[in-house]
Design a protein around this motif. Sequence first.
Motif, PDB file in Angstrom:
ATOM      1  N   VAL A  25     -19.272 -37.414   2.033  1.00 23.61           N
ATOM      2  CA  VAL A  25     -17.819 -37.588   1.944  1.00 23.61           C
ATOM      3  C   VAL A  25     -17.424 -37.921   0.501  1.00 23.61           C
ATOM      4  O   VAL A  25     -16.440 -37.399  -0.016  1.00 23.61           O
ATOM      5  N   PRO A  35     -14.334 -37.271  -4.246  1.00 25.55           N
ATOM      6  CA  PRO A  35     -14.391 -36.840  -2.851  1.00 25.55           C
ATOM      7  C   PRO A  35     -15.077 -35.476  -2.758  1.00 25.55           C
ATOM      8  O   PRO A  35     -15.059 -34.683  -3.701  1.00 25.55           O
ATOM      9  N   SER A  36     -15.658 -35.233  -1.631  1.00 23.78           N
ATOM     10  CA  SER A  36     -16.229 -33.901  -1.423  1.00 23.78           C
ATOM     11  C   SER A  36     -15.102 -32.915  -1.165  1.00 23.78           C
ATOM     12  O   SER A  36     -14.008 -33.275  -0.711  1.00 23.78           O
ATOM     13  N   ALA A  39     -13.835 -32.828   2.502  1.00 20.92           N
ATOM     14  CA  ALA A  39     -13.034 -33.998   2.847  1.00 20.92           C
ATOM     15  C   ALA A  39     -11.665 -33.928   2.179  1.00 20.92           C
ATOM     16  O   ALA A  39     -10.642 -34.311   2.761  1.00 20.92           O
ATOM     17  N   ALA A  44      -9.356 -35.808   5.019  1.00 21.84           N
ATOM     18  CA  ALA A  44     -10.080 -36.862   5.723  1.00 21.84           C
ATOM     19  C   ALA A  44     -10.001 -38.163   4.944  1.00 21.84           C
ATOM     20  O   ALA A  44      -9.682 -38.187   3.752  1.00 21.84           O
ATOM     21  N   LEU A  46     -11.074 -40.916   2.737  1.00 23.55           N
ATOM     22  CA  LEU A  46     -12.063 -40.931   1.667  1.00 23.55           C
ATOM     23  C   LEU A  46     -12.695 -42.308   1.604  1.00 23.55           C
ATOM     24  O   LEU A  46     -12.349 -43.158   0.779  1.00 23.55           O
ATOM     25  N   ILE A  52     -20.969 -35.683   6.401  1.00 26.24           N
ATOM     26  CA  ILE A  52     -20.296 -34.771   7.329  1.00 26.24           C
ATOM     27  C   ILE A  52     -21.351 -33.794   7.874  1.00 26.24           C
ATOM     28  O   ILE A  52     -21.907 -32.993   7.117  1.00 26.24           O
ATOM     29  N   THR A 117     -15.241 -27.704   5.967  1.00 28.78           N
ATOM     30  CA  THR A 117     -13.808 -28.038   6.055  1.00 28.78           C
ATOM     31  C   THR A 117     -13.285 -27.806   7.471  1.00 28.78           C
ATOM     32  O   THR A 117     -12.547 -28.636   8.024  1.00 28.78           O
ATOM     33  N   LEU A 120     -14.183 -30.574   9.852  1.00 30.52           N
ATOM     34  CA  LEU A 120     -13.319 -31.757   9.809  1.00 30.52           C
ATOM     35  C   LEU A 120     -11.937 -31.461  10.382  1.00 30.52           C
ATOM     36  O   LEU A 120     -11.357 -32.293  11.096  1.00 30.52           O
ATOM     37  N   ALA A 125     -16.816 -32.795  13.588  1.00 31.97           N
ATOM     38  CA  ALA A 125     -17.919 -33.402  12.844  1.00 31.97           C
ATOM     39  C   ALA A 125     -18.965 -33.912  13.830  1.00 31.97           C
ATOM     40  O   ALA A 125     -18.668 -34.748  14.702  1.00 31.97           O
TER      41      ALA A 125
END
Length: 387
Positions: A25, A35-36, A39, A44, A46, A52, A117, A120, A125
Motif C-alpha cells: 500500500v 502510495p502505491s 491504492a 484506498a 493510505l 494488497i 486497482t 481494490l 482484496a
Amino acid sequence: LLSYAWPASVIVLAELAGFVRSAPVLQIADGEMLPSLPALLAGAALEEGPPIWIDYSIAPSSIPIYSVAQLLNDGIPAGAFTDKNVLVGASAVELRDTLATPVYGLLPGTLVQALATETLMQDRALTYSAPLWIYGLALALCVLLFLASYRRSTPVQMSTTVLMMGLLELFATWLQARFAVILVTAPVHLALVITGAGFIAMTLYRSRILLARSGIESRDLRQILRQVVTDNFDAVLVCDSNGNVIFKSRALQTVFGDYVLPEDGQKLHARDILPASLVDEMLLLASELTDPDIRDPKPLRKTRMIEGSENPRHIEYVITPSQLGVESAAESRHRSLSRHLLDNAFVSLVARDVTADLLHLEEVERNARFDRLTGAMNRAWLIETLD
C-alpha cells in the motif's frame, strides 16, 4: 508535469517462486512515504498495513487495452476514456516490463497494476483464512473421512479421500469467488492424505493378519489331512494327469512292496511304484477328465493278483479321477505360467491287501462243503453236486 502529478510506487511483491501476488500500500522512496499506484487510483486508505493481495479471478480481458497506433490513427471510439483512469505503459516483450502471475503467466506490468486497482475498486482484496479455521476444517474432514471409511474396502477409502479433496478445492474456489477469502488447502490435503493412507495401511494390515491366519489354518488342515492319509491303513497314491507322484502314504510300500527312489532332480513316477498295467488304468481315467465326450468319469474298482517275491498277493483297489473346481481366467493363466503349481486334473489310488481275507473266505467255503476231519463232501454239498 510534476506540478500536476502525484508520485506513486509501482513496486510489486514476488514470492519465492517468482509469481507476483501482491503489492504494498505504501512504499518508502528517498525518505518519503509514497502510495502505491493501485491504492492511489482506487482511492484506498493510505495507511500502513498488509499488502494488497491481487485477485486474479478478475480476467485481464475485462480491462480495455488500446495501442498507440490506434490513438494516432483515430482508432479509439469516442468516449472510451470518459470518466476513466488511464494507465499508460509498455506491453512489448522486448522492453521486459513483464511479470510472472500465478494464473495468466506473463503479463505486462501495467496490466498487473490495473488488476490490483480493480481488486481494490471491486473490494476484492484477498485475505487469508485464519490458521484456526484451517486446522478446524482439517480436523472435521478427517473425522468425516474416518466415519465414511471405517471398515470399508481399500478402493472405497481411496475414492472417499479423493472425493473429499476435490470437494475441498471446490469449496475453496467458492469461498474465494464469493467472499475473496483464500483458504490454504495444502495442510488440509496433507491431513486427508495422511488419514486416508492410515486407513489404507490399517486395512492392508488387517487383511495381512486375516491372510496369515487363513494360511495357518490352511497349513494346519493340510498337515492334518496329510497325516491322516499317511497313517491310513490303506495305501494311498495321488498323481497328476502325467503320472507324476503328488503324494503317497506310508502303507504304499507295505501293499506293493519296495520301490526305487528317483535320482536327485527327478520326479517320482507312478511306474516306479505300481505295476505297469495299474498305471495304465490310472492314466486312462485321468485322460477321460479332458475328454469332452465324457462328462463324469466313473471310479474304477477292481481286485487283481500281484506276483510277489514269495507268494502272490491279492490287491483290492479303487482309482478315482478328480478335477479341481472351475478357475477364473486369471487363475488359469497364472497356473499355466507357473512351473510350481500342480495340474488341474489328478487321479488317486486307494488300495489294500485282501489276500488274508480271500484265504479266510476260501477256508469258510471249504468248511461249508467238506468235512474238516476226512476232507470228504458233506451231505449238503454231495446232494447239490449230484443234482
